[in-house]
Design a protein around this motif. Structure first.
Motif, PDB file in Angstrom:
ATOM      1  N   MET A   8      60.715 -57.383 -18.982  1.00 45.23           N
ATOM      2  CA  MET A   8      59.871 -57.114 -17.811  1.00 45.23           C
ATOM      3  C   MET A   8      58.490 -56.649 -18.262  1.00 45.23           C
ATOM      4  O   MET A   8      57.469 -57.111 -17.741  1.00 45.23           O
ATOM      5  CB  MET A   8      60.511 -56.036 -16.933  1.00 45.23           C
ATOM      6  CG  MET A   8      61.815 -56.432 -16.251  1.00 45.23           C
ATOM      7  SD  MET A   8      61.608 -57.670 -14.942  1.00 45.23           S
ATOM      8  CE  MET A   8      60.968 -56.632 -13.608  1.00 45.23           C
ATOM      9  N   LEU A  12      55.575 -57.184 -15.437  1.00 46.42           N
ATOM     10  CA  LEU A  12      56.183 -57.188 -14.116  1.00 46.42           C
ATOM     11  C   LEU A  12      56.959 -55.901 -13.896  1.00 46.42           C
ATOM     12  O   LEU A  12      57.526 -55.327 -14.828  1.00 46.42           O
ATOM     13  CB  LEU A  12      57.157 -58.358 -13.974  1.00 46.42           C
ATOM     14  CG  LEU A  12      56.563 -59.752 -13.844  1.00 46.42           C
ATOM     15  CD1 LEU A  12      57.695 -60.763 -13.713  1.00 46.42           C
ATOM     16  CD2 LEU A  12      55.629 -59.847 -12.636  1.00 46.42           C
ATOM     17  N   SER A  14      59.832 -54.330 -10.957  1.00 38.43           N
ATOM     18  CA  SER A  14      60.651 -54.658  -9.800  1.00 38.43           C
ATOM     19  C   SER A  14      60.370 -53.666  -8.681  1.00 38.43           C
ATOM     20  O   SER A  14      60.187 -52.476  -8.922  1.00 38.43           O
ATOM     21  CB  SER A  14      62.127 -54.599 -10.194  1.00 38.43           C
ATOM     22  OG  SER A  14      62.924 -54.761  -9.050  1.00 38.43           O
ATOM     23  N   PRO A  61      62.432 -65.387 -11.372  1.00 32.91           N
ATOM     24  CA  PRO A  61      62.965 -64.393 -10.443  1.00 32.91           C
ATOM     25  C   PRO A  61      63.707 -65.057  -9.283  1.00 32.91           C
ATOM     26  O   PRO A  61      63.297 -66.102  -8.789  1.00 32.91           O
ATOM     27  CB  PRO A  61      61.707 -63.661  -9.944  1.00 32.91           C
ATOM     28  CG  PRO A  61      60.551 -64.519 -10.327  1.00 32.91           C
ATOM     29  CD  PRO A  61      60.975 -65.360 -11.486  1.00 32.91           C
ATOM     30  N   MET A  79      54.945 -62.697  -4.157  1.00 30.86           N
ATOM     31  CA  MET A  79      55.336 -61.561  -4.997  1.00 30.86           C
ATOM     32  C   MET A  79      56.277 -60.637  -4.223  1.00 30.86           C
ATOM     33  O   MET A  79      57.310 -60.200  -4.746  1.00 30.86           O
ATOM     34  CB  MET A  79      54.102 -60.778  -5.445  1.00 30.86           C
ATOM     35  CG  MET A  79      53.170 -61.517  -6.384  1.00 30.86           C
ATOM     36  SD  MET A  79      53.859 -61.781  -8.036  1.00 30.86           S
ATOM     37  CE  MET A  79      53.623 -60.147  -8.770  1.00 30.86           C
ATOM     38  N   LEU A 135      58.598 -58.259  -6.612  1.00 26.52           N
ATOM     39  CA  LEU A 135      57.930 -58.068  -7.891  1.00 26.52           C
ATOM     40  C   LEU A 135      56.541 -57.478  -7.685  1.00 26.52           C
ATOM     41  O   LEU A 135      55.886 -57.755  -6.689  1.00 26.52           O
ATOM     42  CB  LEU A 135      57.769 -59.408  -8.617  1.00 26.52           C
ATOM     43  CG  LEU A 135      59.014 -60.030  -9.221  1.00 26.52           C
ATOM     44  CD1 LEU A 135      58.647 -61.345  -9.885  1.00 26.52           C
ATOM     45  CD2 LEU A 135      59.671 -59.089 -10.226  1.00 26.52           C
ATOM     46  N   SER A 178      52.928 -56.779 -10.092  1.00 25.91           N
ATOM     47  CA  SER A 178      52.279 -57.014 -11.378  1.00 25.91           C
ATOM     48  C   SER A 178      51.828 -55.681 -11.956  1.00 25.91           C
ATOM     49  O   SER A 178      51.338 -54.811 -11.247  1.00 25.91           O
ATOM     50  CB  SER A 178      51.090 -57.945 -11.190  1.00 25.91           C
ATOM     51  OG  SER A 178      50.386 -58.050 -12.400  1.00 25.91           O
TER      52      SER A 178
END
Lengths: 588, 588
Positions: free
Chosen positions: A577, A582, A584, B181, B577, B582, B584
């Motif tokens: 990740m 990224l 979560s 994902p 996203m 998710l 960034s």
């Protein structure tokens, strides 16, 4: 090599040969001191015999074998005393002189037979064992054969198989993309292709005038039954062609598949049906034409008789069910409830029974004389003993409901035989669909589908009625009520494309944002071109006489998009990740 | 159809036929009132002529044509006055009666010729125009032909092409996975396959004893030159086979490719070389055997003469460069610098010149008599006029350096002719590699590669020296200094697998975590099996006589993993996203 022959190979002419076989123990059984073993591999089953007088070690070895053990045996081919005409190898058996256990097996969690005793979930989890079953083996062999024939046909016709990329760019149109974060370009993503549409059109711009590919496609949809997040297409495109050229080429391909894979002859040329006829007569743009039971419009006959339900709608349609005049009140009530389910959404169901004695009986007796009912029945091509079923409402909606009813009743009557194949083309689709809600037109296929040349005048008209009448140079390949493939001639002319965007209310800026890349490529000499794609998974299933595709995919996913065998998708390491930049946002 | 013939089709026998052609304007030129147009499509180029006496409109139309315009022409085939023997269609031209401009073109940003004037970046951006050039067209046609021949051979040998999934599970071993994902399973990811290794072994467990697939694979590596994040493999696996069966099957396939695609005969059987011989004689596990210049060990001859550099190392080796005795001091200095570059890492370079007059001259004259130098030269099979080059140090490292030097000098001497093909198998790889750093063994291929049956005793030994001598049932297919493919017989026996984990220091728990799924599948009757995979992109490039793969991939990515044509990867919408749960972590 661990074997001299496969388990599907030996015949009476091989008697007295010394052979070595290898495979899986399908079953082993003792019978009067002798041990019989069915040895299975991909090619078939051969019976092995260890005689009562065999050396003790051999007998012991034979008796130690469990289901699905992998063994290698040496022995001599002998003629069977009691032959099994159902098996290709049923005339012979192997008198075993040596057994070599190559690998043991735990007891499989379900039986590995034509029909298994395992439920769907357990078989999915142990897919590698389910794949040992004959029906799945036949399915994958069929799939291989179809792909191979398909490539041979297209190669012989000058098509090049050209691989297009799987790591592409997410596009703002259409269904949801699966995306792939790029570690080397932090914060950026590739997308997996929903189809190679853009790339195949670029290949036409590049001059590769006959392209094909059997290619994986990806669509992140909420999965309906029998949909897979990854699926396979036979994807094709041609340049310097008109619609007839495309249809001729690909019905040739389908004809060769039917002939070479199934030994089935289909008509040459294949029937073509306009979208309008398909909707009017079958209530579907993918009509099942294996049987009749056509839909007939009876609006004129049905209205003006004081029956308010009919009088208040724009369309009344009916089908005739052969020999169903005798259906009970209960059966008709059940059918009425069935059409009123939300999936179908009819308001009610009117019937007319044409009794064998020449009388008629109907739920609308009150409003129609027997002669008037007979006239309606005649229009629907019903005869004595038949049942006429009537629905009414908005035209296309009602036709669609009648179409679903027609399929249901045909299914119940056994008219949808999977071994009968009735392919056809649907052509002359409307180019545009008017959305009452949005007050604008949408492209019925996609904004690059060309209008029919003879409809160009209509296409440049400002009147909504004219635009609604424009037909597209588009076509679907339909088999037994399934849309197996479809495509279109593409717009290659910049003026026509501009008009298309204008009609769809897509401004210059929006067009540039959404389609700029391909529009620019087209400025460097795009040839006239068109193509189509076939759904390969479903094609294989239908050729195999099945309605569901799952058995025709070696490792399918379930309805939640999971591969339960490998337990995927799954969590990944924090390191991964972090490398992908990224985080979560799932609440733990 | 917009044409009756392609632009590569017409011959002298077609003279006086009325034809219609369609294609791209390669160039148009006026000559004494006449206009000559080269019309190009995928199949070739045909010359069109509009005569000086043609109708004005036609002449005007002809003169309006720009490069890469797409046109359709009607006309009559006539014999050329001045024939062009270099073109298949060079005997004829078309006397044009009608020109239909199907599409105009902007002026392309580079010339679309055999050699383009465009730089790499601009051609990558307009890949669809670069693909119009003949070298790329030949490359993609070759790729198609190889794939088709390959499938035909394997189909004829009973292989089934079985598609394995692209959305699989991330594994903690090996190179980095690309991940995908899952929206439907928030917080979870699929991985794209680095190869279908697990699935093809499962197919063997499932009994599909001959599997093949031409399949895309994905590897998220820091890209070196000529590596792609997605690449294509010919992936194969067989059951009930030993190493010889696999080699025979696939050298048969390669032989049929050489013969049917290139018209080249290669030896039957192909040469096999042990990994040890390859390292000792070529300093490479993928030796280029198109030429000699073998490496010779001269340790015994070189040591004990008071030259400390030689005396202090375990290995001294040399190669003979034919006819290079006359190289200048400057050339030798340049070469010395070359081998000292960090990529090669030699400490220095010793030379011995065997002059034509029978004398010797060496950089180590001080320590060796002329006779001793002659003795060394004889061992290296050098003759009068040759140059002997000597490196020393740790054995394998020095051999590798000599191997690189050998390739460099052969390249300079023109000994690496891409039209000469010298395929061979490398076999008898060591099973295990000892890591001094970690003080443990690693699997040279992967932990499922089987030891050679005759080395099983060594494999169960506790002595490091014994384990280092164990050979693997593994093999590489090598062509002209490139590893084109490789594979192994896999371990199917649970005891051997357990021993393997033990030797590698992988505990039960770790094995279960890393490989549990496949180990469990193997408990249900895994057959003996093995296979291999060929790198399809490189195979195509080498068959095409090229060292780089990029022209053999329709839409390749650059060294940063970017597709500059479609500008991918790219940012995605916040909506996307959010749907994927998710965020960034890239700092903006």
């Amino acid at each position: 090599m661990y074997r001299t022959h496969t388990c599907g190979e030996l015949r009476i002419s091989d008697v007295s040969k010394s052979v070595t076989l290898a495979g899986w123990v399908q079953r082993a059984r003792k019978l009067g001191g002798m041990t019989f073993i069915d040895l299975r591999d991909r090619y078939g089953i051969t019976q092995l015999v260890v005689g009562a007088d065999a050396p003790e070690a051999l007998v012991e070895s034979a008796n130690s074998l469990g289901r699905e053990f992998v063994i290698q045996v040496k022995g001599t081919v002998v003629e069977r005393q009691s032959k099994n005409p159902k098996m290709d190898t049923g005339d012979v058996e192997i008198a075993v002189s040596d057994i070599n256990i190559l690998n043991k097996s735990l007891t499989p969690p379900f039986t590995i037979e034509e029909q298994s005793d395992g439920g769907e979930d357990i078989r999915a989890k142990y897919r590698y064992l389910d794949l040992r079953r004959a029906p799945l083996k036949r399915a994958l062999e069929l799939r291989h054969r179809i792909a191979h024939e398909c490539r041979n046909y297209l190669d012989a016709h000058g098509f090049l198989e050209i691989e297009t990329p799987y790591l592409i760019k997410s596009t703002p149109e259409g269904a949801r993309d699966f995306v792939v974060p790029s570690r080397m370009n932090p914060g950026e993503f590739y997308a997996l292709p929903q189809s190679p549409q853009t790339f195949k059109q670029l290949l036409m711009v590049a001059g590769y005038d006959r392209y094909m590919q059997i290619v994986r496609c990806f669509r992140d949809e909420d999965l309906r039954a029998d949909r897979q997040p990854e699926f396979t297409q036979i994807d094709c495109e041609m340049s310097f062609v008109e619609q007839d050229d495309v249809l001729a080429m690909f019905e040739g391909m389908m004809r060769s598949l039917f002939k070479n894979v199934l030994g089935v002859d289909v008509p040459n040329p294949l029937p073509r049906m306009s979208w309008y006829d398909a909707m009017d007569n079958y209530g579907s743009d993918k009509p099942d034409v294996r049987f009749g039971m056509l839909i007939h419009e009876i609006t004129a006959d049905a209205q003006g008789h004081g029956f308010g339900v009919f009088d208040s709608v724009p369309y009344v349609g009916a089908i005739a069910v052969e020999g169903a005049a005798g259906w009970s009140r209960k059966e008709l009530d059940e059918l009425t409830e069935w059409v009123k389910r939300p999936q179908i959404g009819a308001k009610g169901l009117v019937y007319i029974k044409l009794n064998e004695d020449g009388t008629v009986k109907s739920s609308i007796d009150k409003f129609f004389s027997p002669e008037e009912l007979q006239a309606i029945a005649a229009k629907v091509e019903a005869k004595k003993g038949d049942l006429v079923l009537v629905l009414c409402g908005p035209k296309r909606k009602t036709q669609t409901q009648l179409g679903v009813l027609r399929l249901e009743l045909a299914g119940r009557a056994g008219l949808r035989d999977p071994k009968v194949f009735a392919p056809l083309w649907i052509v002359d689709f409307p180019l545009l669909e008017w959305s009452e809600e949005d007050g604008r037109f949408y492209a019925m296929h996609h904004p690059f589908t060309a209008p029919k040349p003879e409809h160009l005048d209509l296409f440049y008209s400002d009147r909504k009625e004219d635009l609604e009448r424009v037909c597209a140079n588009a076509y679907d390949f339909v088999l037994n009520g399934n849309e197996l493939g479809g495509g279109s001639i593409r717009i290659h002319n910049a003026d026509v494309q501009e008009r298309m965007f204008q009609v769809l209310g897509i401004g210059k800026e929006e067009a540039e944002y959404k389609f700029g890349f391909i529009i620019n490529a087209f400025k460097f000499g795009a040839p006239p071109h068109g193509g189509l794609a076939f759904g390969f998974d479903r094609l294989c299933a239908l050729f195999g006489g099945q309605e569901t595709i799952r058995d025709y995919i070696a490792f399918p996913k379930n309805n939640q998009g999971r591969d339960v065998m490998i337990d995927s998708p799954s969590r990944i390491d924090q390191v991964q990740m972090d490398e992908l930049c990224l985080a979560s946002t799932v609440k733990q």
